[in-house]
Design a protein around this motif. Sequence first.
Motif, PDB file in Angstrom:
ATOM      1  N   GLN A   7       0.759  -1.180   0.003  1.00 56.49           N
ATOM      2  CA  GLN A   7      -0.078  -0.093  -0.082  1.00 56.49           C
ATOM      3  C   GLN A   7       0.714   1.041  -0.052  1.00 56.49           C
ATOM      4  OE1 GLN A   7      -3.461   0.140  -0.092  1.00 56.49           O
ATOM      5  NE2 GLN A   7      -3.359   2.207  -0.290  1.00 56.49           N
ATOM      6  N   GLY A   8       0.666   2.036  -1.048  1.00 53.51           N
ATOM      7  CA  GLY A   8       1.382   3.526  -0.979  1.00 53.51           C
ATOM      8  C   GLY A   8       0.890   4.375   0.024  1.00 53.51           C
ATOM      9  N   ALA A   9       1.654   5.435   0.254  1.00 50.77           N
ATOM     10  CA  ALA A   9       0.955   6.562   1.059  1.00 50.77           C
ATOM     11  C   ALA A   9       0.433   7.516   0.054  1.00 50.77           C
ATOM     12  CB  ALA A   9       2.347   7.367   1.505  1.00 50.77           C
ATOM     13  N   PRO A  10      -0.520   8.203   0.621  1.00 50.91           N
ATOM     14  CA  PRO A  10      -1.154   9.170  -0.012  1.00 50.91           C
ATOM     15  C   PRO A  10      -0.395  10.297  -0.551  1.00 50.91           C
ATOM     16  CG  PRO A  10      -1.728   9.415   2.274  1.00 50.91           C
ATOM     17  CD  PRO A  10      -0.986   8.327   2.044  1.00 50.91           C
ATOM     18  N   THR A  11      -0.553  10.771  -1.846  1.00 43.93           N
ATOM     19  CA  THR A  11       0.216  11.647  -2.469  1.00 43.93           C
ATOM     20  C   THR A  11      -0.605  12.807  -3.022  1.00 43.93           C
ATOM     21  OG1 THR A  11       0.203  10.777  -4.563  1.00 43.93           O
ATOM     22  CG2 THR A  11       1.937  10.154  -3.175  1.00 43.93           C
ATOM     23  N   HIS A  12      -1.736  12.592  -3.189  1.00 40.02           N
ATOM     24  CA  HIS A  12      -2.550  13.779  -3.915  1.00 40.02           C
ATOM     25  C   HIS A  12      -4.160  14.255  -2.833  1.00 40.02           C
ATOM     26  CE1 HIS A  12      -0.031  13.078  -7.091  1.00 40.02           C
ATOM     27  NE2 HIS A  12      -0.306  14.278  -7.606  1.00 40.02           N
ATOM     28  N   THR A  13      -4.755  15.203  -2.981  1.00 39.06           N
ATOM     29  CA  THR A  13      -5.862  15.601  -2.303  1.00 39.06           C
ATOM     30  C   THR A  13      -6.672  15.820  -3.527  1.00 39.06           C
ATOM     31  OG1 THR A  13      -5.656  17.938  -2.172  1.00 39.06           O
ATOM     32  CG2 THR A  13      -4.969  16.385  -0.442  1.00 39.06           C
ATOM     33  N   VAL A  14      -7.933  15.529  -3.310  1.00 35.60           N
ATOM     34  CA  VAL A  14      -8.929  15.975  -4.199  1.00 35.60           C
ATOM     35  C   VAL A  14     -10.297  16.654  -3.718  1.00 35.60           C
ATOM     36  CG1 VAL A  14     -10.645  14.999  -5.757  1.00 35.60           C
ATOM     37  CG2 VAL A  14      -8.654  13.874  -5.588  1.00 35.60           C
ATOM     38  N   GLU A  15     -10.404  17.973  -4.085  1.00 31.67           N
ATOM     39  CA  GLU A  15     -11.353  18.786  -3.182  1.00 31.67           C
ATOM     40  C   GLU A  15     -12.514  19.314  -4.292  1.00 31.67           C
ATOM     41  OE1 GLU A  15      -9.016  21.900  -1.582  1.00 31.67           O
ATOM     42  OE2 GLU A  15      -8.388  20.570   0.003  1.00 31.67           O
ATOM     43  N   TYR A  31       2.070  26.523  -3.257  1.00 34.81           N
ATOM     44  CA  TYR A  31       2.999  25.859  -3.867  1.00 34.81           C
ATOM     45  C   TYR A  31       3.136  24.366  -4.240  1.00 34.81           C
ATOM     46  CZ  TYR A  31       5.182  30.214  -3.048  1.00 34.81           C
ATOM     47  OH  TYR A  31       5.439  31.559  -3.127  1.00 34.81           O
ATOM     48  N   GLU A  32       1.896  24.336  -4.577  1.00 38.73           N
ATOM     49  CA  GLU A  32       1.343  22.537  -5.012  1.00 38.73           C
ATOM     50  C   GLU A  32       0.943  22.767  -6.505  1.00 38.73           C
ATOM     51  OE1 GLU A  32      -1.161  22.032  -1.136  1.00 38.73           O
ATOM     52  OE2 GLU A  32      -2.231  22.736  -2.792  1.00 38.73           O
ATOM     53  N   SER A  33       1.071  21.709  -7.213  1.00 41.72           N
ATOM     54  CA  SER A  33       0.652  21.693  -8.550  1.00 41.72           C
ATOM     55  C   SER A  33      -0.684  21.130  -8.514  1.00 41.72           C
ATOM     56  CB  SER A  33       1.196  20.663  -9.317  1.00 41.72           C
ATOM     57  OG  SER A  33       0.846  20.492 -10.688  1.00 41.72           O
ATOM     58  N   VAL A  34      -1.686  22.154  -9.269  1.00 43.76           N
ATOM     59  CA  VAL A  34      -2.981  21.785  -9.083  1.00 43.76           C
ATOM     60  C   VAL A  34      -3.730  21.650 -10.528  1.00 43.76           C
ATOM     61  CG1 VAL A  34      -5.100  22.996  -8.184  1.00 43.76           C
ATOM     62  CG2 VAL A  34      -3.021  23.399  -6.988  1.00 43.76           C
ATOM     63  N   VAL A  35      -4.482  20.826 -10.716  1.00 40.14           N
ATOM     64  CA  VAL A  35      -5.319  20.692 -11.911  1.00 40.14           C
ATOM     65  C   VAL A  35      -6.947  21.040 -11.546  1.00 40.14           C
ATOM     66  CG1 VAL A  35      -6.103  19.248 -13.590  1.00 40.14           C
ATOM     67  CG2 VAL A  35      -3.783  19.201 -12.967  1.00 40.14           C
ATOM     68  N   HIS A  36      -7.396  21.785 -12.238  1.00 39.28           N
ATOM     69  CA  HIS A  36      -8.789  22.177 -11.828  1.00 39.28           C
ATOM     70  C   HIS A  36      -9.691  21.488 -13.136  1.00 39.28           C
ATOM     71  CE1 HIS A  36      -8.081  25.000  -8.464  1.00 39.28           C
ATOM     72  NE2 HIS A  36      -6.934  25.281  -9.090  1.00 39.28           N
ATOM     73  N   VAL A  37     -10.639  20.906 -12.629  1.00 41.46           N
ATOM     74  CA  VAL A  37     -11.750  20.586 -13.620  1.00 41.46           C
ATOM     75  C   VAL A  37     -12.962  21.207 -13.331  1.00 41.46           C
ATOM     76  CG1 VAL A  37     -13.129  18.422 -14.631  1.00 41.46           C
ATOM     77  CG2 VAL A  37     -10.702  18.268 -14.042  1.00 41.46           C
ATOM     78  N   ILE A  84      -7.343  18.781  -7.944  1.00 42.92           N
ATOM     79  CA  ILE A  84      -6.620  17.836  -7.732  1.00 42.92           C
ATOM     80  C   ILE A  84      -4.995  18.360  -7.416  1.00 42.92           C
ATOM     81  CG2 ILE A  84      -5.709  15.629  -8.602  1.00 42.92           C
ATOM     82  CD1 ILE A  84      -8.282  15.919 -10.750  1.00 42.92           C
ATOM     83  N   GLN A  85      -4.551  18.126  -6.395  1.00 42.44           N
ATOM     84  CA  GLN A  85      -3.397  18.581  -5.893  1.00 42.44           C
ATOM     85  C   GLN A  85      -2.314  17.725  -5.116  1.00 42.44           C
ATOM     86  OE1 GLN A  85      -6.647  21.931  -4.180  1.00 42.44           O
ATOM     87  NE2 GLN A  85      -4.746  21.609  -2.515  1.00 42.44           N
ATOM     88  N   ASP A  86      -1.332  17.961  -5.311  1.00 43.98           N
ATOM     89  CA  ASP A  86      -0.224  17.035  -4.664  1.00 43.98           C
ATOM     90  C   ASP A  86       0.155  17.390  -3.159  1.00 43.98           C
ATOM     91  OD1 ASP A  86       1.306  19.535  -5.429  1.00 43.98           O
ATOM     92  OD2 ASP A  86       2.705  18.333  -6.295  1.00 43.98           O
ATOM     93  N   PHE A  88      -0.293  16.312  -0.121  1.00 41.68           N
ATOM     94  CA  PHE A  88       0.390  15.209   0.908  1.00 41.68           C
ATOM     95  C   PHE A  88       1.943  15.372   0.588  1.00 41.68           C
ATOM     96  CE2 PHE A  88      -4.230  13.082   1.068  1.00 41.68           C
ATOM     97  CZ  PHE A  88      -4.198  13.557   2.331  1.00 41.68           C
ATOM     98  N   THR A  89       2.271  15.422  -0.350  1.00 46.28           N
ATOM     99  CA  THR A  89       3.550  15.184  -0.839  1.00 46.28           C
ATOM    100  C   THR A  89       4.307  16.572  -0.506  1.00 46.28           C
ATOM    101  OG1 THR A  89       3.209  13.630  -2.826  1.00 46.28           O
ATOM    102  CG2 THR A  89       5.297  14.940  -2.830  1.00 46.28           C
ATOM    103  N   ILE A  90       3.921  17.685  -0.972  1.00 47.30           N
ATOM    104  CA  ILE A  90       4.465  18.935  -0.732  1.00 47.30           C
ATOM    105  C   ILE A  90       4.309  19.062   1.000  1.00 47.30           C
ATOM    106  CG2 ILE A  90       3.898  21.430  -0.653  1.00 47.30           C
ATOM    107  CD1 ILE A  90       5.043  19.971  -3.010  1.00 47.30           C
ATOM    108  N   LYS A  91       3.409  18.684   1.636  1.00 46.67           N
ATOM    109  CA  LYS A  91       3.247  18.655   3.268  1.00 46.67           C
ATOM    110  C   LYS A  91       4.605  17.939   3.856  1.00 46.67           C
ATOM    111  CE  LYS A  91      -1.442  20.246   4.161  1.00 46.67           C
ATOM    112  NZ  LYS A  91      -2.704  19.968   4.956  1.00 46.67           N
ATOM    113  N   GLN A  92       4.584  16.730   3.279  1.00 49.34           N
ATOM    114  CA  GLN A  92       5.740  15.565   3.679  1.00 49.34           C
ATOM    115  C   GLN A  92       6.881  16.336   3.695  1.00 49.34           C
ATOM    116  OE1 GLN A  92       5.403  12.781   5.668  1.00 49.34           O
ATOM    117  NE2 GLN A  92       3.195  13.342   5.671  1.00 49.34           N
ATOM    118  N   LEU A  93       7.068  17.092   2.652  1.00 51.89           N
ATOM    119  CA  LEU A  93       8.468  17.857   2.386  1.00 51.89           C
ATOM    120  C   LEU A  93       8.602  19.167   3.194  1.00 51.89           C
ATOM    121  CD1 LEU A  93       8.815  17.240  -1.460  1.00 51.89           C
ATOM    122  CD2 LEU A  93       9.909  16.123   0.276  1.00 51.89           C
TER     123      LEU A  93
END
Length: 108
Positions: A7-15, A31-37, A84-86, A88-93
């Motif tokens: 099981q991988g660690a979560p890396t993205h959030t979807v809001e 300071y995240e990469s975000v894709v908006h639909v 759709i944002q990264d 979790f990854t940015i917070k871990q860093l």
Amino acid sequence: TSPHMGQGAPTHTVEIWHLKPGARTLKIRDYESVVHVLYGKKGHTTIYGDTYEWETHDSLHVPEGAWFQHFNDSDTETARYLAIQDTFTIKQLGLHQIERHPDTPFDE
């Protein structure tokens, strides 16, 4: 997830965000990469001062560190967008940060 790594660690959030008719978001940057639909009759988004018109099911990418703001151009229909944002990854860093644009009034 990977069958070799378990099981991988979560890396993205979807809001899901809602924008009332005629409304706009605050102008911010993060300071995240975000894709908006986007889901709404019509609207536009400014990124680094450039305007991008959108309609339902359009998508756009907001680069890391870009100033951006969404506008719902409909007078009657609520716009919705999926972000759709990264995060979790940015917070871990230890790099997660959101800034309000200095020209944005504090009563917004």
